[in-house]
Design a protein around this motif. Structure first.
Motif, short mmCIF file in Angstrom:
data_model
loop_
_atom_site.label_atom_id
_atom_site.label_comp_id
_atom_site.label_asym_id
_atom_site.label_seq_id
_atom_site.Cartn_x
_atom_site.Cartn_y
_atom_site.Cartn_z
N SER A 125 -45.93 27.20 -35.71
CA SER A 125 -45.15 27.69 -34.59
C SER A 125 -45.69 29.02 -34.13
O SER A 125 -46.52 29.69 -34.81
CB SER A 125 -43.83 27.83 -34.84
N TYR A 126 -45.54 29.51 -32.82
CA TYR A 126 -45.88 30.76 -32.22
C TYR A 126 -45.15 31.46 -31.25
O TYR A 126 -44.10 30.89 -30.85
CB TYR A 126 -47.44 30.74 -31.83
N TYR B 243 -40.77 31.52 -28.10
CA TYR B 243 -40.87 30.91 -29.22
C TYR B 243 -41.07 29.59 -29.08
O TYR B 243 -40.32 28.96 -28.38
CB TYR B 243 -39.73 31.35 -30.09
N VAL B 244 -42.22 28.84 -29.38
CA VAL B 244 -42.78 27.76 -29.42
C VAL B 244 -42.72 27.10 -30.87
O VAL B 244 -43.51 27.68 -31.69
CB VAL B 244 -44.01 27.45 -28.76
N ASP B 245 -42.16 25.92 -31.04
CA ASP B 245 -42.17 25.36 -32.43
C ASP B 245 -43.58 24.55 -32.52
O ASP B 245 -44.23 24.46 -31.66
CB ASP B 245 -40.80 24.81 -32.60
N GLY B 246 -43.34 23.94 -33.79
CA GLY B 246 -44.74 22.96 -33.94
C GLY B 246 -44.55 21.90 -33.10
O GLY B 246 -45.60 21.07 -33.32
N GLU B 247 -43.76 21.51 -32.38
CA GLU B 247 -43.63 20.29 -31.69
C GLU B 247 -44.01 20.70 -30.23
O GLU B 247 -43.73 19.95 -29.33
CB GLU B 247 -42.22 19.41 -31.84
N ILE C 38 -53.33 55.00 -10.99
CA ILE C 38 -52.48 54.10 -11.97
C ILE C 38 -53.48 52.83 -12.40
O ILE C 38 -53.95 52.40 -11.73
CB ILE C 38 -51.13 53.87 -11.36
N PHE C 39 -52.79 52.52 -13.70
CA PHE C 39 -53.18 51.14 -13.98
C PHE C 39 -52.17 50.33 -14.55
O PHE C 39 -51.42 50.48 -15.34
CB PHE C 39 -53.91 51.54 -15.48
N ASP C 40 -52.14 49.21 -13.65
CA ASP C 40 -50.87 48.59 -13.37
C ASP C 40 -51.44 47.23 -14.25
O ASP C 40 -52.28 46.59 -13.61
CB ASP C 40 -50.57 48.08 -11.96
N PHE C 41 -50.92 46.80 -15.59
CA PHE C 41 -51.41 46.06 -16.10
C PHE C 41 -50.47 45.04 -17.06
O PHE C 41 -49.24 45.30 -16.79
CB PHE C 41 -52.46 46.18 -17.23
N ILE C 42 -50.92 43.60 -17.28
CA ILE C 42 -49.96 42.88 -18.11
C ILE C 42 -50.71 42.70 -19.37
O ILE C 42 -52.14 42.43 -19.40
CB ILE C 42 -49.55 41.47 -17.64
N LEU C 43 -50.17 42.56 -20.63
CA LEU C 43 -50.78 42.41 -21.90
C LEU C 43 -49.96 41.03 -22.44
O LEU C 43 -48.60 41.23 -22.57
CB LEU C 43 -50.72 43.50 -22.79
N CYS C 44 -50.85 40.06 -22.92
CA CYS C 44 -50.35 38.88 -23.77
C CYS C 44 -50.88 39.12 -24.90
O CYS C 44 -52.02 39.20 -25.22
CB CYS C 44 -50.73 37.66 -23.07
N SER C 45 -49.79 38.84 -26.01
CA SER C 45 -50.05 38.67 -27.32
C SER C 45 -49.42 37.42 -27.89
O SER C 45 -48.31 37.14 -27.60
CB SER C 45 -49.31 40.04 -28.25
N ILE C 46 -50.23 36.58 -28.60
CA ILE C 46 -49.65 35.36 -29.14
C ILE C 46 -49.84 35.33 -30.68
O ILE C 46 -50.67 35.50 -31.17
CB ILE C 46 -50.79 34.31 -28.66
N CYS C 47 -48.68 35.27 -31.14
CA CYS C 47 -48.40 35.48 -32.84
C CYS C 47 -48.02 34.35 -33.60
O CYS C 47 -46.94 33.70 -33.07
CB CYS C 47 -47.59 36.57 -33.03
N PRO C 48 -48.76 33.80 -34.69
CA PRO C 48 -48.10 32.93 -35.47
C PRO C 48 -46.73 33.08 -36.16
O PRO C 48 -46.44 34.43 -36.46
CB PRO C 48 -49.10 32.51 -36.36
N VAL C 49 -45.88 32.14 -35.96
CA VAL C 49 -44.63 32.31 -36.68
C VAL C 49 -44.57 31.36 -37.95
O VAL C 49 -44.74 29.97 -37.79
CB VAL C 49 -43.51 32.17 -35.66
N ALA C 50 -44.34 31.78 -39.10
CA ALA C 50 -44.36 30.87 -40.41
C ALA C 50 -43.22 31.31 -41.34
O ALA C 50 -42.77 32.44 -41.28
CB ALA C 50 -45.56 30.96 -41.21
N ASP D 262 -46.24 27.53 -19.65
CA ASP D 262 -46.73 26.25 -19.57
C ASP D 262 -48.19 26.03 -19.81
O ASP D 262 -48.84 25.20 -20.43
CB ASP D 262 -46.27 25.59 -18.36
N LYS D 263 -49.06 27.07 -19.18
CA LYS D 263 -50.33 27.18 -19.19
C LYS D 263 -50.86 27.14 -20.50
O LYS D 263 -51.72 26.62 -21.20
CB LYS D 263 -50.91 28.28 -18.38
N VAL D 264 -50.14 28.19 -21.42
CA VAL D 264 -50.53 28.45 -22.73
C VAL D 264 -50.19 27.33 -23.52
O VAL D 264 -51.23 26.89 -24.41
CB VAL D 264 -49.84 29.67 -23.15
N ILE D 265 -48.95 26.70 -23.62
CA ILE D 265 -48.63 25.80 -24.42
C ILE D 265 -49.49 24.52 -24.31
O ILE D 265 -49.74 23.87 -25.29
CB ILE D 265 -47.07 25.17 -24.16
N GLY D 266 -49.88 24.34 -22.95
CA GLY D 266 -50.66 23.14 -22.77
C GLY D 266 -52.20 23.22 -23.23
O GLY D 266 -52.91 22.11 -23.26
#
Length: 378
Positions: free
Chosen positions: A118-119, A27-31, A147-159, A107-111
């Motif tokens: 927030s998200y 969880y990443v805040d507005g700052e 087999i399908f070996d995978f990762i899934l990323c979801s980035i959701c706004p938080v308000a 860090d890659k996402v946040i940067g």
């Protein structure tokens, strides 16, 4: 990836089919501070909470290809040590058990991601046991080969939830509602590797953006490493500029109508294609020439294309530059809206020395909802 391949993976996000083993969250805040970092076995999550996560993952693989869902192929250099693809491959192969890799990913996402609020970053790992398929397209549950070996990323706004009044059942009173922080549906996300021809393709990934006009090229470049694709609205704007510059000041209404009709015909001809129909530079050139753009104006096409679209050619998706839902004609104080399939009803003619648009009327006419056909005179 195509619609069928995405649908097959989406179907795995149900309680009876789900094979997610690990889920990580930040969880990443507005700052841009990491206020919460978590990691747990997905099976340990309470059932009601699990349903909500699965719904988020389904929405991360929802939308129109070329608009909200974008296929990305990694440049070869990004598959070398230190490249974006190599990093995601290590992240996947760790099964999300390496805390340092996960933290580096956050860090890659946040940067590189811009969010006004927030998200919440959600990252999951799963292994899908791909069932065999008969020639008739029927799954054979007991005939799995890959087999399908995978990762899934979801980035959701938080308000915060909306302010208001609520009924308190315990006190039997109407009172001020407690405002908590609500995780919304995903606005960005990706699937790695891509699921192509019913198998893992580590050279590709699928990117998701809820808003087609906000794909965030810098964020894509940080994850993907290659040249970011053009968004759907950008493709349309650049195509319109290319047409305007090529036709010049003497743009003809009939030419524009022909371009509209020819584009829609192309879409109809390729409607059954598994992958969206793309127009290369030569395809666009033939489209304009076949639509009646004069030869002397076509001499400017190559220069205009390089100036507007770019020297490094990027194909344009037909669905992004065509108007299948409307055909609007605007003039000072007048707007004419025509069924996109019946652009032929409007013609351009010179009458008494003035350019006029003539509309064929074979049925009735209404003005403000009132039938006025009977008042027309020959």
């Amino acid at each position: 990836m195509n619609k069928a391949e995405v649908l097959e993976i989406r179907k795995q996000f149900t309680p009876d089919r789900c094979t997610i083993d690990h889920i990580c969250g930040c969880y990443v805040d507005g700052e841009l501070n990491k206020k919460l970092v978590s990691k747990k076995a997905f099976g340990s999550i309470p059932e009601e909470e699990m349903f909500k996560y699965l719904d988020i993952f389904k929405h991360t693989l929802s939308g129109v290809f070329g608009k909200s869902l974008i296929n990305l192929e990694f440049p070869l250099e990004e598959e070398q040590e230190g490249g974006t693809q190599e990093f995601l491959l290590r992240l996947r192969d760790s099964h999300l058990e390496d805390d340092s890799l996960i933290d580096e990913f956050y860090d890659k996402v946040i940067g590189n991601l811009f969010m006004e609020e927030s998200y919440y970053i959600i990252l999951v790992h799963a292994i899908y046991d791909i069932p065999g398929m008969t020639r008739d397209g029927i799954e054979m549950e007991d005939a799995s080969e890959n087999i399908f070996d995978f990762i899934l990323c979801s980035i959701c706004p938080v308000a915060p939830s909306k302010a208001g009044l609520c009924y308190n059942e315990k006190t039997n009173e109407i009172e001020d509602r407690y405002r908590d922080w609500v995780v919304d549906g995903p606005s960005k996300g990706f699937l790695f590797p891509a699921f192509i021809e019913r198998n893992a393709d580590i050279h590709n990934m699928l990117y998701f953006s809820k808003k087609p006009n906000d794909i965030q090229p810098e964020f894509i470049q940080a994850l993907f490493g290659g040249r970011p694709p053009m968004s759907a609205p950008e493709q349309k704007t650049l195509f319109q500029s290319l047409v305007e510059e090529t036709i010049g000041e003497d743009a003809d209404y009939d030419v524009m109508r022909n371009i509209h009709e020819n584009l829609n015909t192309m879409l109809e001809d390729h409607e059954e294609d598994e992958v969206n129909f793309e127009l290369s530079k030569e395809d666009v050139k033939h489209l304009l020439a076949d639509s009646g753009v004069p030869e002397d104006r076509m001499n400017y096409f190559d220069h205009n294309y390089e100036e507007i679209i770019g020297e490094q050619e990027q194909p344009l998706l037909a669905m992004n530059i065509a108007n299948t839902r409307k055909f609007d004609i605007s003039a000072p104080n007048v707007v004419i809206k025509v069924d996109p399939d019946r652009a032929d009803l409007v013609e351009s003619r010179i009458i008494d020395g003035r350019q006029c648009l003539v509309i064929a009327v074979d049925d009735h006419i209404e003005v403000n909802g009132i039938n006025v056909r009977t008042f027309l005179k020959d």
